[in-house]
Design a protein around this motif. Sequence first.
Motif, mmCIF file in Angstrom:
data_model
loop_
_atom_site.group_PDB
_atom_site.id
_atom_site.type_symbol
_atom_site.label_atom_id
_atom_site.label_comp_id
_atom_site.label_asym_id
_atom_site.label_seq_id
_atom_site.Cartn_x
_atom_site.Cartn_y
_atom_site.Cartn_z
ATOM 1 N N ILE A 36 0.731 -0.814 0.266
ATOM 2 C CA ILE A 36 0.142 -0.248 0.481
ATOM 3 C C ILE A 36 1.178 1.243 0.102
ATOM 4 O O ILE A 36 0.253 2.156 -0.755
ATOM 5 N N THR A 38 3.892 1.654 -1.310
ATOM 6 C CA THR A 38 4.357 1.494 -2.995
ATOM 7 C C THR A 38 3.756 2.353 -3.218
ATOM 8 O O THR A 38 4.205 3.128 -3.604
ATOM 9 N N GLY A 39 2.212 1.926 -3.334
ATOM 10 C CA GLY A 39 1.123 2.190 -4.201
ATOM 11 C C GLY A 39 0.828 3.916 -4.070
ATOM 12 O O GLY A 39 0.725 4.657 -5.061
ATOM 13 N N VAL A 40 0.764 3.787 -3.377
ATOM 14 C CA VAL A 40 0.222 5.202 -1.909
ATOM 15 C C VAL A 40 1.862 6.556 -2.421
ATOM 16 O O VAL A 40 1.246 7.530 -3.630
ATOM 17 N N GLN A 44 -0.042 5.605 -7.491
ATOM 18 C CA GLN A 44 -0.919 4.618 -7.967
ATOM 19 C C GLN A 44 -2.578 5.057 -7.537
ATOM 20 O O GLN A 44 -2.610 6.102 -6.371
ATOM 21 N N ASP A 45 -3.694 5.111 -8.802
ATOM 22 C CA ASP A 45 -5.421 4.905 -8.069
ATOM 23 C C ASP A 45 -5.466 4.579 -7.042
ATOM 24 O O ASP A 45 -4.989 3.260 -7.071
ATOM 25 N N LEU A 46 -5.695 5.038 -5.822
ATOM 26 C CA LEU A 46 -6.410 4.324 -4.824
ATOM 27 C C LEU A 46 -7.155 2.491 -4.792
ATOM 28 O O LEU A 46 -6.491 1.205 -4.436
ATOM 29 N N SER A 48 -7.502 0.848 -7.781
ATOM 30 C CA SER A 48 -6.263 0.023 -8.102
ATOM 31 C C SER A 48 -5.425 -0.100 -7.534
ATOM 32 O O SER A 48 -5.048 -1.616 -8.246
ATOM 33 N N LEU A 49 -5.430 0.237 -6.846
ATOM 34 C CA LEU A 49 -4.252 0.289 -5.786
ATOM 35 C C LEU A 49 -5.037 -1.576 -4.925
ATOM 36 O O LEU A 49 -3.989 -2.383 -5.073
ATOM 37 N N VAL A 365 1.668 -4.617 -7.364
ATOM 38 C CA VAL A 365 1.078 -3.281 -6.895
ATOM 39 C C VAL A 365 2.760 -3.181 -8.156
ATOM 40 O O VAL A 365 2.669 -1.541 -8.478
ATOM 41 N N GLU A 368 1.670 -2.689 -11.569
ATOM 42 C CA GLU A 368 0.707 -2.138 -11.907
ATOM 43 C C GLU A 368 1.407 -0.661 -11.839
ATOM 44 O O GLU A 368 0.731 0.417 -12.459
ATOM 45 N N SER A 369 2.021 0.178 -10.843
ATOM 46 C CA SER A 369 2.254 1.316 -10.181
ATOM 47 C C SER A 369 3.848 2.028 -11.593
ATOM 48 O O SER A 369 3.965 2.708 -10.882
#
Length: 488
Positions: A36, A38-40, A44-46, A48-49, A365, A368-369
Amino acid sequence: MDLQLILALVAGIATIVVIVLFTRLDAFIALLIAAIVTGVVAGQDLLSLIDAVTTGFGNTLASIGIVIGLGVGIGKILEVSGAADSLARAFLRTFGKGREPWAMGSVGSLVSIPVFCDSGYVIMNPLARSIARVKRGGYITLALALGAGMTLTHHMVPPTPGPLAATGILGADIGSVILTGLVFTVLLLPVVVIYARWIGPKLEPFLNAKVRHDVYSTVAAGAPTSSTSAVETITEPDGTTETVTVEATTSVRDAGTKQPGAFLGFLPLIIPLLLIVANTVSTAIDRNAQGVLSGDDYEPSSWVAPLAFIGNPVVALIIGLVLAVYTLLPRLTPRTQVQSWLADAAASAGLILLITGAGGSFGMVLRESGVGDALAEAIASISLPALLVPFIIASLVRLAQGSGTVAMITAASVTAPLIAPLGLSPLVAVMACTAGSMVFSYFNDSYFWVVTRFAGLDGIQAIKGWSGITTAVWLGSIPLLFVLDLVV
């Protein structure tokens, strides 16, 4: 190179290390939070995360979860039946007098494929003590060879959970990983034996008094006949203490039943491995004959399909588990007792399954990110050999938090998005993750305390003996990785 994406990766790995080292949370939660974070940080869109986290978790366990559960089940039956002990003694007879360190290293390597090395070491250590008592010396050499032999296959050969998880995350062929892991084990075993023979005599005078008495007393030693446990209190740098308990499950031999022989003990191990390898080899031959060397366009020929079915890891390990239950356990063993042992095995696999799935979430993640692509560009810009990426990451995570399994899964998760951009073979990537995770086992590794306490080593002598031998095999694996990269 996008600096924000690189920072996202750094933040994710730092999150894992900080949570595991300084909080009450375990690696499962650490990997999910790291995904989480890393994605934030990567922007990255929350929604889609969260989708990436759940999808990565499910995809990873779909490919590897059943296999982990079956593998630990086989290990539990080998443990409680006494078959692991029979295998060890057969190896000693095979190697002959004067080659005991080679026998103990080989025994450790074999036993640790299905049995977790912590409990496997507890089961096999009495054998090392018996040999040392007869020889009137050399216990440290035997104890280190046994422990390091277990480390090799525990880190490199499925169905041990760590390499199995890395195989699933990176999409490598499990049969190829088994074969390569076994080859690496054979090639690194001389490193184990040479180091143990070199350092053992130097450390023998420092064997603590209690263990020296236990090993060299006149009372005959044997394999454990009831619950055998080691309880150690670890003092952390901040002054807190942690109690580590390693216990060997009560054996069916306690009831006076006959211990299964080495041949029967070997069957549940070798038959699944042979079936998986047969599937790998036959598929490779068929692909070559059809001219389909990669991709999803391959359709197995009629002669390959049966081998592909029984050589699927799930089917092969089901066969192995059934063989273990019906050939190793006494015929009159109560059904409820067998089910209890298998339930214990499932419980021990539970956390490994969760950590493996969370590692898949982290990897998804990263893909995708866009962090994976950014890392690939960064590596390309500094001309770092691609295979060193998982190797270095696994090494750093292992040093930081101690768990080889967590180190493998973290390195595999980070490396997964790099496979295609860098042209890195999944097989090479898996072996780099497993090899890197062996480095310098010390105070933050529970297995360090198991080996050094049973071996009777304290302080700097424990570092010289156990941390040294694990680092030696880590160094020895580096040239093997480069050769493997050239071959595949």
